[in-house]
Design an enzyme around this catalytic site. Structure first.
Site, PDB file in Angstrom:
ATOM      1  CG  ASN A 104      -1.876  -1.191   1.165  1.00 28.87           C
ATOM      2  OD1 ASN A 104      -2.020  -1.854   0.136  1.00 28.87           O
ATOM      3  ND2 ASN A 104      -2.486  -1.499   2.302  1.00 28.87           N
ATOM      4  CG  HIS A 157       3.990  -1.879  -4.628  1.00 29.87           C
ATOM      5  ND1 HIS A 157       2.833  -2.614  -4.656  1.00 29.87           N
ATOM      6  CD2 HIS A 157       4.976  -2.741  -4.977  1.00 29.87           C
ATOM      7  CE1 HIS A 157       3.109  -3.862  -5.018  1.00 29.87           C
ATOM      8  NE2 HIS A 157       4.391  -3.969  -5.217  1.00 29.87           N
ATOM      9  CB  CYS A 169      10.978  16.801  -9.890  1.00 28.15           C
ATOM     10  SG  CYS A 169      11.309  17.460 -11.537  1.00 28.15           S
ATOM     11  CB  CYS A 220      15.444  18.618 -10.651  1.00 28.44           C
ATOM     12  SG  CYS A 220      14.126  18.869  -9.461  1.00 28.44           S
ATOM     13  CB  CYS A 280      13.720  21.887 -12.260  1.00 26.06           C
ATOM     14  SG  CYS A 280      12.550  20.554 -12.580  1.00 26.06           S
ATOM     15  N   GLY A 313      -5.126  -9.088   3.412  1.00 30.42           N
ATOM     16  CA  GLY A 313      -5.761  -8.218   2.440  1.00 30.42           C
ATOM     17  C   GLY A 313      -5.018  -8.034   1.128  1.00 30.42           C
ATOM     18  CB  SER A 331      -5.320 -10.478  -5.091  1.00 29.20           C
ATOM     19  OG  SER A 331      -4.415  -9.555  -5.677  1.00 29.20           O
ATOM     20  CG  ASN A 364      -7.401 -11.733   0.827  1.00 26.96           C
ATOM     21  OD1 ASN A 364      -7.024 -10.578   1.017  1.00 26.96           O
ATOM     22  ND2 ASN A 364      -7.823 -12.170  -0.339  1.00 26.96           N
ATOM     23  CD  GLU A 400     -12.405 -11.636  -3.756  1.00 25.19           C
ATOM     24  OE1 GLU A 400     -12.933 -11.960  -4.832  1.00 25.19           O
ATOM     25  OE2 GLU A 400     -11.666 -10.642  -3.625  1.00 25.19           O
TER      26      GLU A 400
END
Ligand code: APR
Length: 238
Positions: A100, A117, A125, A128, A143, A181, A183, A207, A209
């Site tokens: 997350n 992630h 940026c 720069c 910049c 939580g 997949s 989870n 599923e």
């Protein structure tokens, strides 16, 4: 039976590692990616969340992420986040490895959070390399560049080496692997629980599923993490 067994395993853990995904933030109002109402049921991830599409058309990227960003910034941790932080505080978990980018684990008081992630709260940026606090519409104040991007890892972008290495090292040493939580279809994040299982750690999957790795788990609980995790915490008596 499963909740009791999960509590038993976690109460004995001293090097437990949790891997979390969008499902743990669903009860905070942030839509997941796959499954019912998931973001990828409304948008094509390659079109709106790959580095190539971002470089080709940053504005379209921002139009999609603006909506999600607003929801994520307004979201608050739910009892699932809080229970994980309490398990860490009690010494049963040594880290929370998350896919997350919403920062809710940190908001819930968790100390060691590894963001595989990246983060939706920080922008960078690409011209720069400056990192700035989050604001919309973004424009690089250093910049003036137009390629301002959250440090979220987009499809096609390299993973943050430090986070992946830390997550792998923790998994190898884990005495319990708690999956919540997710997949478990996106790699290399989905590999982390297997590293722990191969190293001998029992795995607990919470989870809504079934996941592709349920057969490797000692305990599988199909339920809402914001309800199941506090129940486990109560059984442990923390
Ligand atoms: N409690 C527990 N699980 C839940 C809940 C809930 N309240 N609500 C949904 N789930 C489960 C769903 O059943 C689903 O299996 O959470 C899982 C979320 O899966 P995905 O939407 O695929 O999210 P995630 O696994 O985190 O995705 C991995 O894919 O799109 C990329 O970079 C993005 O980090 C993301 C990665």
């Amino acid at each position: 039976m499963s909740v009791e067994r999960a509590a038993e395993l976690l109460s004995r853990a001293r090097r437990g590692v949790a891997l979390t995904g969008a499902g743990v933030s669903a009860e905070s109002g942030i839509p997941t990616f796959r499954g019912e109402g998931g973001l990828w049921t409304r948008y094509d991830p390659v079109k709106v969340s790959s580095i190539d599409s971002f470089m080709a058309d940053p504005v379209s990227y921002w139009q999609v992420s603006k909506d999600r960003g607003r929801v994520a910034l307004a979201a608050k941790p739910n009892p699932g986040h809080t229970a994980l932080a309490a398990l860490e505080e009690a010494g049963h978990l040594v880290a929370i490895v998350t896919q997350n980018t919403d920062g809710l684990h940190q908001d819930s008081g968790a100390r060691r959070v590894i963001e595989l992630h990246g983060s939706g709260r920080e922008v960078q940026c690409l011209e720069c390399q400056d990192r700035l606090s989050f604001e919309m519409p973004p424009r690089c104040r250093s910049c003036g560049g137009a390629l301002l991007k959250p440090t979220v890892v987009l499809f096609g972008e390299p993973m943050p080496v430090e986070a992946v290495t830390a997550a792998h090292d923790l998994a190898v040493q884990a005495d319990v692997m708690l999956v919540v939580g997710t997949s478990l279809v996106v790699y290399p994040a989905a590999e982390i629980p297997l590293v722990a299982v191969r190293a001998g750690a029992p795995m607990i999957v919470i989870n809504a599923e079934p996941t592709p790795f349920d057969r490797f788990a000692e305990v599988v609980i199909n339920g809402r993490s914001g309800e199941v995790l506090p129940e486990i915490l109560a059984l442990i008596g923390e």
